[in-house]
Design a protein around this motif. Structure first.
Motif, PDB file in Angstrom:
ATOM      1  N   ALA A 105       8.031 -12.673   2.777  1.00  0.00           N
ATOM      2  CA  ALA A 105       9.009 -11.601   3.010  1.00  0.00           C
ATOM      3  C   ALA A 105       8.307 -10.249   2.908  1.00  0.00           C
ATOM      4  O   ALA A 105       7.756  -9.913   1.866  1.00  0.00           O
ATOM      5  CB  ALA A 105      10.131 -11.701   1.978  1.00  0.00           C
ATOM      6  N   PRO A 106       8.280  -9.468   3.981  1.00  0.00           N
ATOM      7  CA  PRO A 106       7.619  -8.161   3.957  1.00  0.00           C
ATOM      8  C   PRO A 106       8.551  -7.033   3.519  1.00  0.00           C
ATOM      9  O   PRO A 106       9.768  -7.116   3.688  1.00  0.00           O
ATOM     10  CB  PRO A 106       7.198  -7.972   5.413  1.00  0.00           C
ATOM     11  N   ALA A 107       7.921  -5.973   2.980  1.00  0.00           N
ATOM     12  CA  ALA A 107       8.687  -4.798   2.543  1.00  0.00           C
ATOM     13  C   ALA A 107       7.880  -3.550   2.894  1.00  0.00           C
ATOM     14  O   ALA A 107       6.648  -3.608   3.026  1.00  0.00           O
ATOM     15  CB  ALA A 107       8.915  -4.867   1.037  1.00  0.00           C
ATOM     16  N   PHE A 108       8.580  -2.424   3.024  1.00  0.00           N
ATOM     17  CA  PHE A 108       7.900  -1.150   3.257  1.00  0.00           C
ATOM     18  C   PHE A 108       8.226  -0.219   2.100  1.00  0.00           C
ATOM     19  O   PHE A 108       9.384  -0.092   1.708  1.00  0.00           O
ATOM     20  CB  PHE A 108       8.369  -0.531   4.583  1.00  0.00           C
ATOM     21  N   CYS A 109       7.191   0.424   1.548  1.00  0.00           N
ATOM     22  CA  CYS A 109       7.408   1.344   0.429  1.00  0.00           C
ATOM     23  C   CYS A 109       7.467   2.769   0.976  1.00  0.00           C
ATOM     24  O   CYS A 109       6.471   3.281   1.502  1.00  0.00           O
ATOM     25  CB  CYS A 109       6.281   1.212  -0.596  1.00  0.00           C
ATOM     26  N   THR A 110       8.613   3.399   0.857  1.00  0.00           N
ATOM     27  CA  THR A 110       8.773   4.744   1.424  1.00  0.00           C
ATOM     28  C   THR A 110       8.033   5.799   0.587  1.00  0.00           C
ATOM     29  O   THR A 110       7.815   6.910   1.050  1.00  0.00           O
ATOM     30  CB  THR A 110      10.273   5.125   1.515  1.00  0.00           C
ATOM     31  N   GLU A 111       7.610   5.442  -0.628  1.00  0.00           N
ATOM     32  CA  GLU A 111       6.912   6.398  -1.498  1.00  0.00           C
ATOM     33  C   GLU A 111       5.427   6.541  -1.084  1.00  0.00           C
ATOM     34  O   GLU A 111       4.950   7.640  -0.841  1.00  0.00           O
ATOM     35  CB  GLU A 111       7.022   5.902  -2.953  1.00  0.00           C
ATOM     36  N   CYS A 112       4.710   5.388  -0.994  1.00  0.00           N
ATOM     37  CA  CYS A 112       3.263   5.466  -0.690  1.00  0.00           C
ATOM     38  C   CYS A 112       2.956   4.945   0.719  1.00  0.00           C
ATOM     39  O   CYS A 112       1.789   4.826   1.078  1.00  0.00           O
ATOM     40  CB  CYS A 112       2.456   4.697  -1.737  1.00  0.00           C
ATOM     41  N   HIS A 113       3.985   4.608   1.492  1.00  0.00           N
ATOM     42  CA  HIS A 113       3.839   4.183   2.898  1.00  0.00           C
ATOM     43  C   HIS A 113       3.139   2.833   3.045  1.00  0.00           C
ATOM     44  O   HIS A 113       2.583   2.554   4.118  1.00  0.00           O
ATOM     45  CB  HIS A 113       3.080   5.233   3.721  1.00  0.00           C
ATOM     46  N   SER A 114       3.098   2.029   1.996  1.00  0.00           N
ATOM     47  CA  SER A 114       2.418   0.748   2.156  1.00  0.00           C
ATOM     48  C   SER A 114       3.398  -0.318   2.649  1.00  0.00           C
ATOM     49  O   SER A 114       4.556  -0.361   2.239  1.00  0.00           O
ATOM     50  CB  SER A 114       1.736   0.312   0.859  1.00  0.00           C
TER      51      SER A 114
ATOM     52  N   SER B 281      -0.993   5.321   4.534  1.00  0.00           N
ATOM     53  CA  SER B 281      -1.068   4.511   3.303  1.00  0.00           C
ATOM     54  C   SER B 281      -2.486   4.511   2.733  1.00  0.00           C
ATOM     55  O   SER B 281      -2.682   4.562   1.514  1.00  0.00           O
ATOM     56  CB  SER B 281      -0.583   3.076   3.554  1.00  0.00           C
ATOM     57  N   ILE B 282      -3.484   4.468   3.604  1.00  0.00           N
ATOM     58  CA  ILE B 282      -4.883   4.463   3.121  1.00  0.00           C
ATOM     59  C   ILE B 282      -5.229   5.808   2.507  1.00  0.00           C
ATOM     60  O   ILE B 282      -5.869   5.889   1.452  1.00  0.00           O
ATOM     61  CB  ILE B 282      -5.841   4.100   4.289  1.00  0.00           C
ATOM     62  N   ARG B 283      -4.773   6.887   3.135  1.00  0.00           N
ATOM     63  CA  ARG B 283      -5.066   8.221   2.592  1.00  0.00           C
ATOM     64  C   ARG B 283      -4.431   8.381   1.211  1.00  0.00           C
ATOM     65  O   ARG B 283      -5.041   8.882   0.278  1.00  0.00           O
ATOM     66  CB  ARG B 283      -4.544   9.282   3.567  1.00  0.00           C
ATOM     67  N   TRP B 284      -3.202   7.897   1.071  1.00  0.00           N
ATOM     68  CA  TRP B 284      -2.473   8.003  -0.200  1.00  0.00           C
ATOM     69  C   TRP B 284      -3.232   7.266  -1.314  1.00  0.00           C
ATOM     70  O   TRP B 284      -3.455   7.788  -2.397  1.00  0.00           O
ATOM     71  CB  TRP B 284      -1.075   7.403  -0.024  1.00  0.00           C
ATOM     72  N   LEU B 285      -3.647   6.049  -1.020  1.00  0.00           N
ATOM     73  CA  LEU B 285      -4.286   5.203  -2.043  1.00  0.00           C
ATOM     74  C   LEU B 285      -5.619   5.778  -2.514  1.00  0.00           C
ATOM     75  O   LEU B 285      -5.860   5.929  -3.722  1.00  0.00           O
ATOM     76  CB  LEU B 285      -4.498   3.793  -1.483  1.00  0.00           C
ATOM     77  N   PHE B 286      -6.502   6.071  -1.563  1.00  0.00           N
ATOM     78  CA  PHE B 286      -7.860   6.480  -1.955  1.00  0.00           C
ATOM     79  C   PHE B 286      -7.906   7.871  -2.569  1.00  0.00           C
ATOM     80  O   PHE B 286      -8.806   8.180  -3.354  1.00  0.00           O
ATOM     81  CB  PHE B 286      -8.817   6.335  -0.761  1.00  0.00           C
ATOM     82  N   ASP B 287      -6.907   8.670  -2.244  1.00  0.00           N
ATOM     83  CA  ASP B 287      -6.806   9.997  -2.861  1.00  0.00           C
ATOM     84  C   ASP B 287      -6.719   9.882  -4.390  1.00  0.00           C
ATOM     85  O   ASP B 287      -7.217  10.729  -5.116  1.00  0.00           O
ATOM     86  CB  ASP B 287      -5.556  10.695  -2.297  1.00  0.00           C
ATOM     87  N   LYS B 288      -6.137   8.775  -4.862  1.00  0.00           N
ATOM     88  CA  LYS B 288      -5.971   8.564  -6.316  1.00  0.00           C
ATOM     89  C   LYS B 288      -7.295   8.184  -6.985  1.00  0.00           C
ATOM     90  O   LYS B 288      -7.378   8.075  -8.200  1.00  0.00           O
ATOM     91  CB  LYS B 288      -4.956   7.437  -6.594  1.00  0.00           C
ATOM     92  N   HIS B 289      -8.320   7.934  -6.185  1.00  0.00           N
ATOM     93  CA  HIS B 289      -9.599   7.466  -6.728  1.00  0.00           C
ATOM     94  C   HIS B 289     -10.764   8.378  -6.335  1.00  0.00           C
ATOM     95  O   HIS B 289     -11.912   7.926  -6.248  1.00  0.00           O
ATOM     96  CB  HIS B 289      -9.861   6.024  -6.260  1.00  0.00           C
TER      97      HIS B 289
END
Ligand code: DWN
Length: 407
Positions: A41-50, A225-233
């Protein structure tokens, strides 16, 4: 309600593909009764776009000593990874003394062998022992492990920092991306780059290629989504490049923050994603309706062909095919067998639906009336070599981007 693996926000699935098996677990009859299933079952996260699946089987159930997929079965993909390696060498390694390249999920060495052949120091990290051994047999230095921050620390201690960290069709398989991103930051030299590519969310939505969603693909990425994630690191996305492989992929270029100029391609692609509505829940509602319509059309077509007494054979026992077969309800009654060139899949049965998988010779020796192309992402390569089938009057069925028969 579930939690987003990336940002922790609450997420809920927008559809279900029902009970699905391990997509690369081609089984023998004595294993039918104990086959493992999970709810896809897939889902979309509106916060981090994943975009992610809610449940994923344990990594060890999917990646092990009998992993079925050998990337080098496609001539086109071999050429693609040669071009990828050449591009990395010219753009990021030229002029560097003793560059060191690491690849995550290096499979049978399809990309790294280009660096090995050029005498470049390299290391493949591959958790499936049999494909890792195939890479070693080709002269590619490979360790058989799952990559994470702790392994990054060990690689640095034993072999030094990397100039380039590469991955292809790997990142979207890993649930704990924070550990990967932290490990990448730790492993890279200050002027190092991380470059990876994966199936692209924009293409999946546009083509209704729902079969990209299966156990191994815990995420389908977008640029946002990739920009959001790696920005945290402490990492910055400095370029993106669309690829035609695997039905439409995106190549992401990352580096430690502030170390490289940012290409306008990044902002441009984020704008494209907004135009496509990738951030909107209604986009996924529409995708669900498109999946349902596609399923209905494919089953209606296969049922009609059976009623007409036609023979239909599958072409390419893909992991993707597991979702298509089990979601649509395709049975051995409708598809006689699936032809595949991979020895580890032959003589076994497709996961879930138990359609026999046979060597290519079984297809060539007795052409069917119709070939259902589960390896639709390799269509150009396959069409180019199936002239004899076409000349004999054989027809093809595809279901991406729409259900269609062609000759
Ligand atoms: O990310 C992943 C991708 C890269 O590879 C993994 N999770 C698993 C795997 O997915 P897949 O099985 O859907 O990938 P492919 O590349 O679409 O698989 C093609 C299959 O078709 C292979 O089993 C080989 C077979 N094949 C064939 O029988 N004749 C392929 C070609 C090109 C052919 O001519």
């Amino acid at each position: 309600m579930s939690r987003c693996r990336i940002c922790g926000s609450s997420i809920s699935p927008f559809m279900s593909f029902g009970r699905q098996p391990i997509s690369n677990a081609f089984v023998m009859p004595e294993q039918f009764a104990s086959e493992y299933f999970f709810e896809l079952a897939p889902a979309f996260c509106t916060e981090c776009h994943s975009f992610q699946i809610i449940d994923q089987p344990e990594a060890e159930q999917m990646f092990h000593g009998n992993y079925a997929y050998f990337a080098s079965t496609s001539r086109y993909m071999c050429d693609h990874f040669k071009r990828f390696a050449d591009d990395v060498s010219q753009r990021f390694l030229a002029g560097k003394a003793d560059p060191f390249v690491v690849e995550l999920g290096s499979n049978d060495g399809i990309m790294l062998r280009n660096f090995a052949d050029a005498g470049v120091a390299h290391l493949g990290v591959e958790p499936s022992a049999n494909v890792a051994q195939a890479a070693r047999d080709r002269g590619v230095t490979t360790i058989c492990e799952f990559f994470n921050d702790a392994l990054a620390e060990r690689i640095v201690a034993e072999r030094g920092h990397a100039d380039a960290l590469l991955a292809a069709n790997l990142m979207c398989h890993i649930p704990d991306l924070h550990s990967i991103a932290a490990g990448a930051r730790r492993l890279l030299k200050p002027d190092g780059v991380m470059i990876f590519e994966d199936p692209y969310l924009g293409e999946m939505i546009a083509k209704t290629s729902y079969d990209q969603i299966y156990d191994e693909h815990v995420y389908i990425f977008s640029v946002a989504s990739i920009r959001w994630l790696f920005d945290k690191h402490g990492m910055e996305l400095f370029d993106v490049q669309p690829q035609i492989t695997h039905g439409g992929s995106m190549r992401y270029f990352l580096a430690p923050k502030g170390s490289r100029p940012i290409s306008p391609n990044v902002e441009r692609q984020v704008a494209v994603e907004r135009e496509l509505g990738l951030h909107l829940p209604e986009t996924y509602d529409r995708f669900r309706r498109n999946c349902e319509a596609s399923r209905g059309e494919l089953i209606a077509l296969l049922t009609e062909l059976k009623a007409q007494g036609k023979r239909v054979v599958g072409y390419g026992a893909t992991a993707k095919g597991a979702t298509a077969i089990n979601y649509c309800g395709i049975t051995p009654d409708l598809v006689e067998f699936i032809s595949d060139v991979t020895p580890t899949k032959q003589g076994r049965f497709s996961p879930g639906a138990h359609i026999p998988v046979k060597p290519y010779d079984a297809f060539a020796a007795d052409f069917p009336d119709y070939a259902l192309l589960f390896a639709w992402n390799h269509k150009a390569e396959i069409m180019a070599k199936e002239e004899a089938y076409r000349a004999a009057g054989g027809q093809w069925i595809v279901y991406v981007p729409k259900v269609e028969v062609f000759s």
